[in-house]
Every structure is written in C-alpha cells, then in structure tokens.
Motif scaffolding. Structure first.
Motif, PDB file in Angstrom:
ATOM      1  N   ASP A   1       1.498   1.390  -9.142  1.00 15.70           N
ATOM      2  CA  ASP A   1       0.352   1.246 -10.038  1.00 15.70           C
ATOM      3  C   ASP A   1      -0.074  -0.215 -10.162  1.00 15.70           C
ATOM      4  O   ASP A   1      -1.270  -0.530 -10.141  1.00 15.70           O
ATOM      5  CB  ASP A   1       0.678   1.816 -11.424  1.00 15.70           C
ATOM      6  CG  ASP A   1       0.787   3.333 -11.420  1.00 15.70           C
ATOM      7  OD1 ASP A   1       0.290   3.960 -10.452  1.00 15.70           O
ATOM      8  OD2 ASP A   1       1.363   3.894 -12.377  1.00 15.70           O
ATOM      9  N   LYS A   2       0.912  -1.122 -10.290  1.00 13.50           N
ATOM     10  CA  LYS A   2       0.594  -2.544 -10.391  1.00 13.50           C
ATOM     11  C   LYS A   2      -0.075  -3.052  -9.115  1.00 13.50           C
ATOM     12  O   LYS A   2      -1.044  -3.810  -9.170  1.00 13.50           O
ATOM     13  CB  LYS A   2       1.850  -3.368 -10.678  1.00 13.50           C
ATOM     14  CG  LYS A   2       2.302  -3.296 -12.110  1.00 13.50           C
ATOM     15  CD  LYS A   2       3.496  -4.191 -12.365  1.00 13.50           C
ATOM     16  CE  LYS A   2       3.937  -4.105 -13.813  1.00 13.50           C
ATOM     17  NZ  LYS A   2       5.089  -4.957 -14.086  1.00 13.50           N
ATOM     18  N   VAL A   3       0.439  -2.628  -7.970  1.00 16.35           N
ATOM     19  CA  VAL A   3      -0.150  -3.052  -6.692  1.00 16.35           C
ATOM     20  C   VAL A   3      -1.575  -2.529  -6.576  1.00 16.35           C
ATOM     21  O   VAL A   3      -2.484  -3.254  -6.153  1.00 16.35           O
ATOM     22  CB  VAL A   3       0.733  -2.588  -5.501  1.00 16.35           C
ATOM     23  CG1 VAL A   3       0.005  -2.735  -4.183  1.00 16.35           C
ATOM     24  CG2 VAL A   3       2.042  -3.361  -5.478  1.00 16.35           C
ATOM     25  N   LYS A   4      -1.785  -1.273  -6.963  1.00 15.33           N
ATOM     26  CA  LYS A   4      -3.132  -0.707  -6.906  1.00 15.33           C
ATOM     27  C   LYS A   4      -4.083  -1.470  -7.829  1.00 15.33           C
ATOM     28  O   LYS A   4      -5.221  -1.762  -7.456  1.00 15.33           O
ATOM     29  CB  LYS A   4      -3.112   0.777  -7.287  1.00 15.33           C
ATOM     30  CG  LYS A   4      -2.577   1.679  -6.203  1.00 15.33           C
ATOM     31  CD  LYS A   4      -2.592   3.131  -6.639  1.00 15.33           C
ATOM     32  CE  LYS A   4      -2.066   4.036  -5.553  1.00 15.33           C
ATOM     33  NZ  LYS A   4      -2.027   5.448  -5.973  1.00 15.33           N
ATOM     34  N   SER A   5      -3.619  -1.801  -9.047  1.00 12.58           N
ATOM     35  CA  SER A   5      -4.491  -2.524  -9.974  1.00 12.58           C
ATOM     36  C   SER A   5      -4.775  -3.929  -9.458  1.00 12.58           C
ATOM     37  O   SER A   5      -5.903  -4.421  -9.581  1.00 12.58           O
ATOM     38  CB  SER A   5      -3.879  -2.571 -11.379  1.00 12.58           C
ATOM     39  OG  SER A   5      -2.741  -3.386 -11.416  1.00 12.58           O
ATOM     40  N   LYS A   6      -3.766  -4.583  -8.860  1.00 13.58           N
ATOM     41  CA  LYS A   6      -3.997  -5.914  -8.279  1.00 13.58           C
ATOM     42  C   LYS A   6      -4.975  -5.826  -7.102  1.00 13.58           C
ATOM     43  O   LYS A   6      -5.834  -6.694  -6.945  1.00 13.58           O
ATOM     44  CB  LYS A   6      -2.676  -6.540  -7.816  1.00 13.58           C
ATOM     45  CG  LYS A   6      -1.681  -6.833  -8.912  1.00 13.58           C
ATOM     46  CD  LYS A   6      -2.109  -7.997  -9.746  1.00 13.58           C
ATOM     47  CE  LYS A   6      -1.038  -8.281 -10.778  1.00 13.58           C
ATOM     48  NZ  LYS A   6      -1.364  -9.349 -11.671  1.00 13.58           N
ATOM     49  N   ALA A   7      -4.842  -4.794  -6.287  1.00 11.08           N
ATOM     50  CA  ALA A   7      -5.753  -4.618  -5.156  1.00 11.08           C
ATOM     51  C   ALA A   7      -7.168  -4.379  -5.659  1.00 11.08           C
ATOM     52  O   ALA A   7      -8.137  -4.921  -5.116  1.00 11.08           O
ATOM     53  CB  ALA A   7      -5.293  -3.456  -4.279  1.00 11.08           C
ATOM     54  N   LYS A   8      -7.304  -3.575  -6.709  1.00  9.79           N
ATOM     55  CA  LYS A   8      -8.625  -3.310  -7.292  1.00  9.79           C
ATOM     56  C   LYS A   8      -9.210  -4.603  -7.861  1.00  9.79           C
ATOM     57  O   LYS A   8     -10.397  -4.899  -7.662  1.00  9.79           O
ATOM     58  CB  LYS A   8      -8.498  -2.239  -8.382  1.00  9.79           C
ATOM     59  CG  LYS A   8      -9.778  -1.931  -9.102  1.00  9.79           C
ATOM     60  CD  LYS A   8     -10.760  -1.215  -8.207  1.00  9.79           C
ATOM     61  CE  LYS A   8     -11.961  -0.781  -9.026  1.00  9.79           C
ATOM     62  NZ  LYS A   8     -13.194  -0.903  -8.306  1.00  9.79           N
ATOM     63  N   ALA A   9      -8.373  -5.393  -8.552  1.00  9.21           N
ATOM     64  CA  ALA A   9      -8.845  -6.662  -9.115  1.00  9.21           C
ATOM     65  C   ALA A   9      -9.276  -7.604  -7.994  1.00  9.21           C
ATOM     66  O   ALA A   9     -10.304  -8.299  -8.111  1.00  9.21           O
ATOM     67  CB  ALA A   9      -7.748  -7.299  -9.964  1.00  9.21           C
ATOM     68  N   ALA A  10      -8.514  -7.625  -6.907  1.00 10.98           N
ATOM     69  CA  ALA A  10      -8.868  -8.488  -5.768  1.00 10.98           C
ATOM     70  C   ALA A  10     -10.183  -8.034  -5.146  1.00 10.98           C
ATOM     71  O   ALA A  10     -11.027  -8.856  -4.774  1.00 10.98           O
ATOM     72  CB  ALA A  10      -7.744  -8.473  -4.728  1.00 10.98           C
ATOM     73  N   GLU A  11     -10.378  -6.728  -5.039  1.00 12.21           N
ATOM     74  CA  GLU A  11     -11.626  -6.207  -4.471  1.00 12.21           C
ATOM     75  C   GLU A  11     -12.806  -6.539  -5.384  1.00 12.21           C
ATOM     76  O   GLU A  11     -13.880  -6.936  -4.910  1.00 12.21           O
ATOM     77  CB  GLU A  11     -11.523  -4.693  -4.267  1.00 12.21           C
ATOM     78  CG  GLU A  11     -12.680  -4.138  -3.473  1.00 12.21           C
ATOM     79  CD  GLU A  11     -12.467  -2.674  -3.093  1.00 12.21           C
ATOM     80  OE1 GLU A  11     -13.493  -1.993  -2.939  1.00 12.21           O
ATOM     81  OE2 GLU A  11     -11.314  -2.244  -2.947  1.00 12.21           O
ATOM     82  N   ASP A  12     -12.602  -6.405  -6.705  1.00 12.23           N
ATOM     83  CA  ASP A  12     -13.660  -6.755  -7.657  1.00 12.23           C
ATOM     84  C   ASP A  12     -14.002  -8.244  -7.555  1.00 12.23           C
ATOM     85  O   ASP A  12     -15.175  -8.630  -7.568  1.00 12.23           O
ATOM     86  CB  ASP A  12     -13.246  -6.406  -9.089  1.00 12.23           C
ATOM     87  CG  ASP A  12     -13.154  -4.904  -9.314  1.00 12.23           C
ATOM     88  OD1 ASP A  12     -13.683  -4.143  -8.471  1.00 12.23           O
ATOM     89  OD2 ASP A  12     -12.543  -4.494 -10.326  1.00 12.23           O
TER      90      ASP A  12
END
Length: 132
Positions: free
Chosen positions: A91-102
């Motif tokens: 979940d943390k990796v997914k949220s970090k990936a989403k933040a990086a994409e944003d």
C-alpha cells in the motif's frame, strides 16, 4: 564357556576392524552390561518399571506435541504478521508511486505552461523586432 565365546567374539571384532571401532565396541559392551546389571538390581518389579517408562514416554510425547503446536501457532501468527506487513508495504509503495505520478503530471503541466509562455514571449519579441 559362554563367557569365553563372548570374549572371543569381542576380540575378533576389535582385531578385524580398524582402531576407531574399539571405542564403539567398548561402549556397546558397557551399555549391555549396565542394562543387565540395572535389571538385576532394580528395586521395583518389572511391570512397575515398564509402567513408569510407558508413563514417562507418554509424558514426553505430550510435551513434544505441545511444543510442536506452540511452534505451529507461532509460525501461523508470524505468517499472518508478515502478510499484514506485506500488504502495508504494498500500500505504501502504491501511494508513493501515485504521488510520484501526480508530481510528474504537475511538473509536466508546469513545463508546458512555461513553454507556452516562452513561446508567447518569443512571438511577442519577434513581432517587436518585425515592427521596429
């Protein structure tokens, strides 16, 4: 007579084998002699001794089963904790990936905006040069 045969058998075993077998033969002989002496001088009847041995073996078996169950429970608990930890990390990796994409989208939009502004500035400067 039997004692001499036993002695000859032990002697032949020790002479036929290498020197490393002598301690093993001596140990086995000592164990056999000790067992015989223990049975001969036992303070209790054989049935009582067998019952005590059986009870002790059952107790050891129950203890081993309990320890095995404890280990299984610990493994199950630790496995569940690891699974939960894995889910948390995912979940943390997914949220970090989403933040990086944003962030990438924001930087890209800002770069496009600056490029449009720059293009407009260049066009304006070109028009000024043309008009002067």
């Amino acid at each position: 007579m039997k004692y001499n045969n036993f002695r000859k058998a032990i002697s032949s075993l020790t002479t036929q084998k290498s020197d490393s077998t002598l301690p093993v033969v001596a140990l086995l002989t000592g164990l056999a002699v000790g067992a015989v002496i223990g049975v001969l001088f036992a303070p209790e009847r054989g049935t009582d001794i067998r019952t005590r041995i059986s009870d002790k073996a059952k107790g050891l078996s129950d203890t081993a089963k309990d320890k095995l169950q404890t280990v299984k429970n610990k493994l199950r608990t630790n496995g569940q904790e690891l699974s939960d930890l894995k889910e948390e990390v995912v979940d943390k990796v997914k949220s970090k990936a989403k933040a990086a994409e944003d962030l990438k989208d924001e930087v890209l939009d800002e770069a496009k905006s600056k490029a449009k502004d720059l293009a407009a500035d260049v066009k304006s400067a070109a028009n000024e040069v043309k008009n002067s």
